[in-house]
Structure formats: C-alpha cells, structure tokens
Design an enzyme around this catalytic site. Sequence first.
Site, PDB file in Angstrom:
ATOM      1  N   SER A 204      44.526  48.420  60.530  1.00  0.00           N
ATOM      2  CA  SER A 204      45.372  49.218  61.400  1.00  0.00           C
ATOM      3  C   SER A 204      45.079  50.714  61.189  1.00  0.00           C
ATOM      4  O   SER A 204      43.931  51.115  61.268  1.00  0.00           O
ATOM      5  CB  SER A 204      46.835  48.859  61.132  1.00  0.00           C
ATOM      6  N   ASP A 429      45.851  42.043  70.278  1.00  0.00           N
ATOM      7  CA  ASP A 429      46.537  42.773  69.211  1.00  0.00           C
ATOM      8  C   ASP A 429      47.515  43.752  69.850  1.00  0.00           C
ATOM      9  O   ASP A 429      47.113  44.575  70.677  1.00  0.00           O
ATOM     10  CB  ASP A 429      45.502  43.520  68.365  1.00  0.00           C
ATOM     11  N   HIS A 457      48.374  41.019  65.038  1.00  0.00           N
ATOM     12  CA  HIS A 457      47.844  42.294  64.559  1.00  0.00           C
ATOM     13  C   HIS A 457      46.875  42.067  63.405  1.00  0.00           C
ATOM     14  O   HIS A 457      47.277  41.575  62.352  1.00  0.00           O
ATOM     15  CB  HIS A 457      49.010  43.175  64.117  1.00  0.00           C
TER      16      HIS A 457
END
Length: 491
Positions: A204, A429, A457
């Site tokens: 991320s 995602d 995710h």
Amino acid sequence: MRFPRTAAALAALAMFATACSGARGGDGGTTTSPTSLSWAACGGGYECAKLTVPLDYAEPDGEKIEISVNRLPATGKRLGSILINPGGPGASGVEYARNARSVLSDAVREKFDVVGFDPRGVGGSSPVRCLSSKELDDYTGLDGSPDSPEEVTALEEGARHYVAGCQARSGGLLPYVGTANAARDMDRLRAALGDERLTYLGKSYGTQLGAVYADLFPKRVRALVLDGAVDPALTPLEMNLTQARGFEVALDAFLENCLTTPDCPFHGTVASAREQITELLKRADRQPLTNRTDSREIGESWTVLGLATPLYERRAWPVLRRALTDAQRGDGTALLRLADLLINRGRNGEYANQTEANTAINCVDATFPRSSAEFAAAARTSLKDAPLFGPYIMWGTLPCAYWPVKPVPREKIDAPGAAPILVVGTERDPATPYEWAKALAKELSSGVLVDFDGDGHTAYRSGSACVDRIVDDYLINLAVPEDGVRCPKID
C-alpha cells in the site's frame, strides 16, 4: 482522512472475520557510517532496538530522534534482512512485523531476518499527536459528505481545530515526517543491519516509501516488492478520485457475490442493491443508527467507514453481509466495530496515532488545494464515477488545506539504475486501484508488473499461490518474472 493505504488492518480484519464467521542523486548522499543497534529480547522470539537518526538530514549533527525497530531472526541459513512496511501512511511496521509468520512465507523467513520499523512520526518513533481520543471521535463523526452550508462550516472548523492541535502538540516534528526522510531513515537502518543492499516488502503506501527509497538510493536496491502500489505521479485530488473509484469497483464485486448468498440483506441486481445502500446512508445521515457499544452517534461517516473496511479483505465479506443486515434493521454496532479496525481505535476508546500520522505525512508529501471551495468542487465532480465514496474521500483530506508546513513533493520517481523492482497490482483492490500499479511499474526505470485477477487490498499472502510463488522466487533467488505476468482469479 483519505481511506488509509495500509495492509496493517488486514490481519486484525481476517481474525475478526474468522471469529465472526528531497534532492535526487545517485546514492542519496545522506547515509554515513553504519549506526550500531543494541538488540534486546522483547517476547515471542523477537528482538527490539532503537535507531538514532537526524531529525533534519540537512543538519546531520543537529537534533536526533529514535526509530523503533524489531526483528524476527531467520529460521535457516540466512541471506540477510528483509524490511517490511504495511503502509498507511501511519501504520506501525513494528506491529506489522509481529505478524511476520503470516505476512511472509516460511521460505522467505528461513532466509531473512524480518525487520519491522515505525517510520518517523508513527507509533514508537516520535509519534505525531494532534487531538485527544474524544476529539478524534468527534472529528471522525463529522458529516464527511456535507450537503448544506452548515455541514461544510462544521467540517472546516473541525479541520482547522485538528490542524491547530497538530501544530500545538507536534509542530517541531511536522516539517520532517515526509516520505523522503523516512526513506533516508530506512537506508540508515539497512546499513546498521549490515546489509550492502536493501531487500524490502512494502504494501500500500509502503510502496511509495519503497519507490522513493529506490529513487534516492538506486544502487542500494537488492529486491523490492511493492504490493498494492501507489502512483506518486498523481495530484492529491486525482489520487482521491481514483481511490474512490477503486472502492466503488470493490463494492460492486462484493454486491455481485452477496446476491448469490442466502444471507445477503439485499435483493435484485447490483444496481438495486446499491440503491438500498444509498438509502441506508441517507437514513444514517438523518437519524443515527443504534450503537450498543458506546456513546458515539453512528451517522453517515461512521457508516461509510464501516462499509469500506471489509472491502479491504475478501475473507471479511461474510462479516460485511451480517453488519449490513443489522444496519438495515437500524443497528450500526457491527459497522462501527469494523470502522474502528480501519482507523486503529481500540475497544477502550484510545487511538493509535495512525490517523494523525496519516494526515501529517500526506500533507507534507504533496501540494493540496488551499481552499475548501476546491474540495467542494472536487466532491461534486466525484459523484459521477464514485457516488458513494467520492465526496467522503475528497473532503477527508481537507486538513491539508490549512496545513502549517510547506509541502515537499517529489517531482519524479523513476529510480534510474536500480535493480529490477517488482510491482504487484490486484485488479479489484479498493484502496490502491490496479491502475496505480500499472502506472508505477512504467514510471520506475526497472519496474516489473505482476497482475493479480483478485479482490481485496494487496496480493502477496492473500491466497494466490501464483503471486506467492513469483514473489518468493524473486526475494530469495532474484528471479525476475516476465513484465505483465497475470495470476488467475481464485475461488
């Protein structure tokens, strides 16, 4: 805040689901001789230490801060260390490393010491603080998609109060918490660990940290896995919009699946289910949902946060079905518990500093609009492609309009001369849309894209044997896959 770009909540979310079901340069020029680390046992087979670094790298002999670090030693014949970061920005890498046995495969842990660290401003590393937990409750509960002048004024006043708190409690730290400085800290840590080159798994926002590291220190890259990539070339409002679209895509995937299950609280088509969710949010806006946990009013903002949280993790979809069933009956308690997981609010009502660090790092890393009118216009525009999540995410970065520190954005991140860098993208995602991974892989001079036809995710260690095999082979053997290799969907 913008929804966190973090994988840190996924472990807790999975357990919840189970229980319920700066300057460019060749080498950066900032790292001096290795700093020694004094390790001490800290439970569970882990060792902990503090790394001393300059607060301001322009004054390396000036004020110092300490970075919290932990490690889990390799289980076999050691190749070196692997640093890991879960993103956010603002999530604790030390806490993430405590989940090393699920974050990384046995094969990787056999070869590498797993090293977690809290980036500066986060957790145990000179944390940014702005508000009391009660004040954070109040701020988070403000209507994040205002539809009247009074609600806009409340958001503006809330954002200004928030920023004033950050300046009062952490003003001396705010200019120095940007990603470039965190990357310089990471290079100091690499040197202190005795590794000639960096091996790293960033998820991320952690992909942005890894990309900036590679840009500053391209010759010191051994192997970087950037999973759930962020596209640093986007403006903040462009990033808000694409993230909002990502949540819309993930919601549609959830609803399509939900409508095939007997416990789905909706009926008809995905479009009609969306209409029912829209009506739920309108009801929460008019009259808060019932809260059986504490005194917070579960209005629209808490409801949206609770709705978004399980979209990060496909395994949590059954939990979301049950939470939405309760909410349709007027009870928002389960959605509130999900929201707390995302923003790292404990059952005792106390917050980790994830929210405050998220704001501080985002606001110094990019140039945001300086008037609420621009946020309002962007929120209106977002309704076309992201009617449920767009306004909330747009308005979520309003504090940056009033931020007291001049931003220091990086104009270009391409890491010329770096070894091959693996960029992993998941097609549905929500928090880091797949298009960001494609863009980052192209922007990096040595980027190699891995495409996962999946939900949720991030991809590595999320159920795809294909992704895991590619990542493990790259980390251990430096085997570089074909650019654009696609891993199939899993049931």
